[in-house]
Design a protein around this motif. Structure first.
Motif, mmCIF file in Angstrom:
data_model
loop_
_atom_site.group_PDB
_atom_site.id
_atom_site.type_symbol
_atom_site.label_atom_id
_atom_site.label_comp_id
_atom_site.label_asym_id
_atom_site.label_seq_id
_atom_site.Cartn_x
_atom_site.Cartn_y
_atom_site.Cartn_z
ATOM 1 N N VAL A 1 0.861 -1.181 0.000
ATOM 2 C CA VAL A 1 0.000 0.000 0.000
ATOM 3 C C VAL A 1 0.900 1.235 0.000
ATOM 4 C CG1 VAL A 1 -1.796 1.257 1.259
ATOM 5 C CG2 VAL A 1 -1.724 -1.249 1.360
ATOM 6 N N VAL A 2 0.565 2.199 -0.847
ATOM 7 C CA VAL A 2 1.246 3.492 -0.861
ATOM 8 C C VAL A 2 0.194 4.580 -0.987
ATOM 9 C CG1 VAL A 2 3.423 2.613 -1.849
ATOM 10 C CG2 VAL A 2 1.624 3.460 -3.374
ATOM 11 N N GLU A 3 0.599 5.805 -0.739
ATOM 12 C CA GLU A 3 -0.282 6.937 -0.979
ATOM 13 C C GLU A 3 0.350 7.780 -2.073
ATOM 14 O OE1 GLU A 3 -2.497 10.491 1.401
ATOM 15 O OE2 GLU A 3 -2.417 8.469 2.210
ATOM 16 N N HIS A 4 -0.454 8.150 -3.059
ATOM 17 C CA HIS A 4 0.040 8.931 -4.201
ATOM 18 C C HIS A 4 -0.974 10.016 -4.521
ATOM 19 C CE1 HIS A 4 2.208 9.738 -7.889
ATOM 20 N NE2 HIS A 4 1.097 9.598 -8.590
ATOM 21 N N LEU A 5 -0.541 11.264 -4.440
ATOM 22 C CA LEU A 5 -1.389 12.422 -4.743
ATOM 23 C C LEU A 5 -2.721 12.369 -3.994
ATOM 24 C CD1 LEU A 5 -0.754 12.620 -8.605
ATOM 25 C CD2 LEU A 5 0.380 13.927 -6.792
ATOM 26 N N GLY A 6 -2.660 11.933 -2.744
ATOM 27 C CA GLY A 6 -3.853 11.887 -1.905
ATOM 28 C C GLY A 6 -4.713 10.651 -2.077
ATOM 29 N N ASP A 7 -4.324 9.738 -2.953
ATOM 30 C CA ASP A 7 -5.084 8.506 -3.158
ATOM 31 C C ASP A 7 -4.350 7.332 -2.532
ATOM 32 O OD1 ASP A 7 -7.353 9.325 -4.827
ATOM 33 O OD2 ASP A 7 -5.819 9.799 -6.329
ATOM 34 N N LYS A 8 -5.089 6.457 -1.886
ATOM 35 C CA LYS A 8 -4.529 5.217 -1.367
ATOM 36 C C LYS A 8 -4.454 4.229 -2.523
ATOM 37 C CE LYS A 8 -4.970 2.586 2.795
ATOM 38 N NZ LYS A 8 -5.861 2.180 3.890
ATOM 39 N N ILE A 9 -3.250 3.708 -2.753
ATOM 40 C CA ILE A 9 -2.987 2.816 -3.878
ATOM 41 C C ILE A 9 -2.579 1.445 -3.346
ATOM 42 C CG2 ILE A 9 -1.581 2.437 -5.943
ATOM 43 C CD1 ILE A 9 -3.286 5.021 -6.086
ATOM 44 N N PHE A 10 -3.212 0.407 -3.862
ATOM 45 C CA PHE A 10 -2.819 -0.969 -3.575
ATOM 46 C C PHE A 10 -2.066 -1.503 -4.791
ATOM 47 C CE2 PHE A 10 -6.748 -2.200 -0.771
ATOM 48 C CZ PHE A 10 -6.284 -1.374 0.238
ATOM 49 N N TRP A 11 -1.113 -2.372 -4.529
ATOM 50 C CA TRP A 11 -0.514 -3.153 -5.606
ATOM 51 C C TRP A 11 -0.472 -4.601 -5.137
ATOM 52 C CZ3 TRP A 11 3.718 -5.940 -4.331
ATOM 53 C CH2 TRP A 11 4.491 -5.495 -3.250
ATOM 54 N N LYS A 12 -0.652 -5.515 -6.063
ATOM 55 C CA LYS A 12 -0.620 -6.940 -5.725
ATOM 56 C C LYS A 12 -0.021 -7.708 -6.890
ATOM 57 C CE LYS A 12 -5.215 -8.296 -7.315
ATOM 58 N NZ LYS A 12 -5.119 -9.609 -7.895
ATOM 59 N N ILE A 13 0.516 -8.863 -6.554
ATOM 60 C CA ILE A 13 1.121 -9.714 -7.575
ATOM 61 C C ILE A 13 0.419 -11.065 -7.549
ATOM 62 C CG2 ILE A 13 3.225 -10.884 -8.341
ATOM 63 C CD1 ILE A 13 4.807 -8.588 -7.037
ATOM 64 N N ASP A 14 -0.066 -11.477 -8.701
ATOM 65 C CA ASP A 14 -0.655 -12.802 -8.875
ATOM 66 C C ASP A 14 0.283 -13.610 -9.749
ATOM 67 O OD1 ASP A 14 -3.268 -12.446 -7.507
ATOM 68 O OD2 ASP A 14 -3.547 -10.920 -9.045
ATOM 69 N N VAL A 15 0.432 -14.894 -9.423
ATOM 70 C CA VAL A 15 1.357 -15.758 -10.155
ATOM 71 C C VAL A 15 0.569 -16.863 -10.845
ATOM 72 C CG1 VAL A 15 3.452 -17.143 -10.020
ATOM 73 C CG2 VAL A 15 3.099 -15.283 -8.382
ATOM 74 N N TYR A 16 0.734 -16.942 -12.154
ATOM 75 C CA TYR A 16 0.016 -17.915 -12.972
ATOM 76 C C TYR A 16 0.990 -18.904 -13.605
ATOM 77 C CZ TYR A 16 -3.684 -14.469 -12.599
ATOM 78 O OH TYR A 16 -4.617 -13.600 -12.110
ATOM 79 N N ALA A 17 0.463 -20.033 -14.030
ATOM 80 C CA ALA A 17 1.261 -20.979 -14.805
ATOM 81 C C ALA A 17 1.611 -20.304 -16.126
ATOM 82 C CB ALA A 17 0.490 -22.272 -15.044
ATOM 83 N N ASN A 18 2.855 -20.405 -16.533
ATOM 84 C CA ASN A 18 3.306 -19.765 -17.764
ATOM 85 C C ASN A 18 3.021 -20.689 -18.951
ATOM 86 O OD1 ASN A 18 4.425 -17.972 -19.516
ATOM 87 N ND2 ASN A 18 6.538 -18.278 -18.873
ATOM 88 N N ASP A 19 1.728 -20.870 -19.205
ATOM 89 C CA ASP A 19 1.292 -21.788 -20.260
ATOM 90 C C ASP A 19 0.599 -21.068 -21.411
ATOM 91 O OD1 ASP A 19 -1.091 -21.018 -19.129
ATOM 92 O OD2 ASP A 19 -1.741 -23.029 -18.591
ATOM 93 N N GLY A 20 0.633 -19.745 -21.379
ATOM 94 C CA GLY A 20 0.007 -18.974 -22.441
ATOM 95 C C GLY A 20 -1.450 -18.631 -22.182
#
Length: 135
Positions: free
Chosen positions: A89-108
């Motif tokens: 979580v970060v704050e940018h220009l007054g907005d609360k921002i979430f970032w997340k990482i999802d990991v998938y099978a690299n099968d296309g």
């Protein structure tokens, strides 16, 4: 006759490898990853200038600034219970921002989660950056 208990092999802890790959994906340096911004966040970053070229430039500058902020902001341990550095979580220009990482099978297809998230060749990461309200 005594029976011997079957002992399952100990699983290897891949947390450090997963965390390193997540860090690389978040920084934009992992080939088997991509970053996406939600539409609502992209609209804010682009601004309201009537010129499409100016909006595109604003969007690119905003994305770069936000990515730098995300990479420079330490991850709160409360947001990282497994030590994989896959949410923040970060704050940018007054907005609360979430970032997340999802990991998938690299099968296309990227339809299923990866069974080997510690293997950069067999897994594909998607870094999603969004407004907290997009969650």
């Amino acid at each position: 006759m005594t029976q011997l208990a079957q002992v399952a092999p100990a699983e290897t802890d891949h947390t450090a490898e997963i965390a390193a790959l997540n860090d690389a994906a978040r920084a934009g340096s992992l080939v088997t990853s991509k970053t996406v911004f939600t539409r609502a966040l992209a609209d804010i970053l682009a601004g309201e200038d009537p010129d499409p070229g100016t909006r595109q430039l604003n969007l690119m500058k905003g994305q770069r600034a936000l990515r730098r902020l995300i990479n420079e902001t330490p991850i709160d341990p409360g947001n990282d219970p497994h030590g994989e550095r896959d949410f923040g979580v970060v704050e940018h220009l007054g907005d609360k921002i979430f970032w997340k990482i999802d990991v998938y099978a690299n099968d296309g297809t990227f339809a299923w989660g990866s069974e080997t998230p510690w293997d950069a060749q067999q897994s594909f990461r998607v870094v999603t950056i969004m407004l907290a309200s997009d969650w």
